[in-house]
Design a protein around this motif. Structure first.
Motif, PDB file in Angstrom:
ATOM      1  N   GLY A  28       0.768  -1.233   0.000  1.00 12.56           N
ATOM      2  CA  GLY A  28       0.000   0.000   0.000  1.00 12.56           C
ATOM      3  C   GLY A  28       0.803   1.289   0.000  1.00 12.56           C
ATOM      4  N   LYS A  29       2.143   1.181  -0.024  1.00 12.95           N
ATOM      5  CA  LYS A  29       2.994   2.374  -0.011  1.00 12.95           C
ATOM      6  C   LYS A  29       3.715   2.516  -1.347  1.00 12.95           C
ATOM      7  CE  LYS A  29       3.581   2.559   4.889  1.00 12.95           C
ATOM      8  NZ  LYS A  29       4.377   3.091   5.940  1.00 12.95           N
ATOM      9  N   LEU A  30       3.767   3.752  -1.839  1.00 10.22           N
ATOM     10  CA  LEU A  30       4.448   4.042  -3.097  1.00 10.22           C
ATOM     11  C   LEU A  30       5.938   3.765  -2.952  1.00 10.22           C
ATOM     12  CD1 LEU A  30       4.196   5.285  -5.967  1.00 10.22           C
ATOM     13  CD2 LEU A  30       4.672   7.495  -4.918  1.00 10.22           C
ATOM     14  N   ILE A  31       6.481   2.934  -3.857  1.00 11.13           N
ATOM     15  CA  ILE A  31       7.926   2.654  -3.821  1.00 11.13           C
ATOM     16  C   ILE A  31       8.636   3.113  -5.083  1.00 11.13           C
ATOM     17  CG2 ILE A  31       7.788   0.751  -2.161  1.00 11.13           C
ATOM     18  CD1 ILE A  31       8.110  -1.138  -4.639  1.00 11.13           C
ATOM     19  N   TYR A  32       7.888   3.337  -6.184  1.00 21.39           N
ATOM     20  CA  TYR A  32       8.504   3.783  -7.436  1.00 21.39           C
ATOM     21  C   TYR A  32       7.466   4.516  -8.270  1.00 21.39           C
ATOM     22  CZ  TYR A  32      10.595   3.737 -12.088  1.00 21.39           C
ATOM     23  OH  TYR A  32      11.075   4.115 -13.314  1.00 21.39           O
ATOM     24  N   GLU A  33       7.893   5.615  -8.861  1.00 22.42           N
ATOM     25  CA  GLU A  33       7.076   6.257  -9.888  1.00 22.42           C
ATOM     26  C   GLU A  33       8.011   6.707 -10.988  1.00 22.42           C
ATOM     27  OE1 GLU A  33       4.765   9.823  -8.947  1.00 22.42           O
ATOM     28  OE2 GLU A  33       6.367  10.462  -7.625  1.00 22.42           O
ATOM     29  N   LEU A  48      12.654   6.395  -6.669  1.00 24.63           N
ATOM     30  CA  LEU A  48      12.438   5.328  -5.695  1.00 24.63           C
ATOM     31  C   LEU A  48      12.120   5.966  -4.353  1.00 24.63           C
ATOM     32  CD1 LEU A  48      15.345   2.759  -6.245  1.00 24.63           C
ATOM     33  CD2 LEU A  48      12.917   2.363  -6.587  1.00 24.63           C
ATOM     34  N   TYR A  49      11.198   5.364  -3.622  1.00 27.76           N
ATOM     35  CA  TYR A  49      10.802   5.871  -2.312  1.00 27.76           C
ATOM     36  C   TYR A  49      11.103   4.842  -1.238  1.00 27.76           C
ATOM     37  CZ  TYR A  49       8.187   9.353  -4.959  1.00 27.76           C
ATOM     38  OH  TYR A  49       7.838  10.365  -5.812  1.00 27.76           O
ATOM     39  N   ASP A  50      11.491   5.309  -0.048  1.00 23.92           N
ATOM     40  CA  ASP A  50      11.675   4.423   1.087  1.00 23.92           C
ATOM     41  C   ASP A  50      10.287   3.962   1.540  1.00 23.92           C
ATOM     42  OD1 ASP A  50      11.764   4.050   4.208  1.00 23.92           O
ATOM     43  OD2 ASP A  50      13.799   3.719   3.466  1.00 23.92           O
ATOM     44  N   PRO A  51      10.061   2.654   1.645  1.00 27.28           N
ATOM     45  CA  PRO A  51       8.721   2.177   1.997  1.00 27.28           C
ATOM     46  C   PRO A  51       8.306   2.528   3.431  1.00 27.28           C
ATOM     47  CG  PRO A  51      10.241   0.327   1.767  1.00 27.28           C
ATOM     48  CD  PRO A  51      10.979   1.561   1.356  1.00 27.28           C
ATOM     49  N   GLU A  52       9.270   2.787   4.301  1.00 30.73           N
ATOM     50  CA  GLU A  52       8.946   3.137   5.694  1.00 30.73           C
ATOM     51  C   GLU A  52       8.639   4.620   5.853  1.00 30.73           C
ATOM     52  OE1 GLU A  52      12.017   1.793   8.317  1.00 30.73           O
ATOM     53  OE2 GLU A  52      11.994  -0.224   7.458  1.00 30.73           O
ATOM     54  N   GLY A  60      16.465   9.574 -10.566  1.00 32.45           N
ATOM     55  CA  GLY A  60      17.381   9.545 -11.698  1.00 32.45           C
ATOM     56  C   GLY A  60      16.930   8.637 -12.811  1.00 32.45           C
ATOM     57  N   MET A  61      17.913   8.027 -13.471  1.00 31.58           N
ATOM     58  CA  MET A  61      17.688   7.201 -14.653  1.00 31.58           C
ATOM     59  C   MET A  61      17.911   5.721 -14.327  1.00 31.58           C
ATOM     60  SD  MET A  61      16.831   9.339 -16.951  1.00 31.58           S
ATOM     61  CE  MET A  61      16.892   8.323 -18.411  1.00 31.58           C
TER      62      MET A  61
END
Length: 85
Positions: A28-33, A48-52, A60-61
């Protein structure tokens, strides 16, 4: 002429990997867009996002699912430093 144009567009899409924008979630948590290729691998620009903490940890790329070049952050989204594979 229309058929030629359609074939041309299909060839261009095939060569570029048909990237599309996505948002990926884990528990349920955003980890990548960002963009993914036709196989679903991270490919092109993205974050990339930290799930916590939910903070950006890489911006980046990507190429074939791997980080290529960009900026890394700690799990709180601070202390930016360059990243290059």
């Amino acid at each position: 002429m229309r058929t030629f144009f359609a074939i041309f567009i299909i060839c261009i899409l095939a060569l570029t990997g048909c990237q599309k924008e996505v948002k990926q979630y884990e528990k349920g948590k955003l980890i990548y867009e960002g963009t993914v290729n036709s196989r679903g691998d991270r490919d092109g620009s993205g974050k990339l996002y930290d799930p916590e903490t939910g903070k950006v940890i890489f911006d980046g790329m990507f190429r074939n699912g791997l980080k290529l070049k960009g900026t890394m952050y700690d799990k709180n989204g601070r202390n930016p430093h360059p990243y290059e594979e």
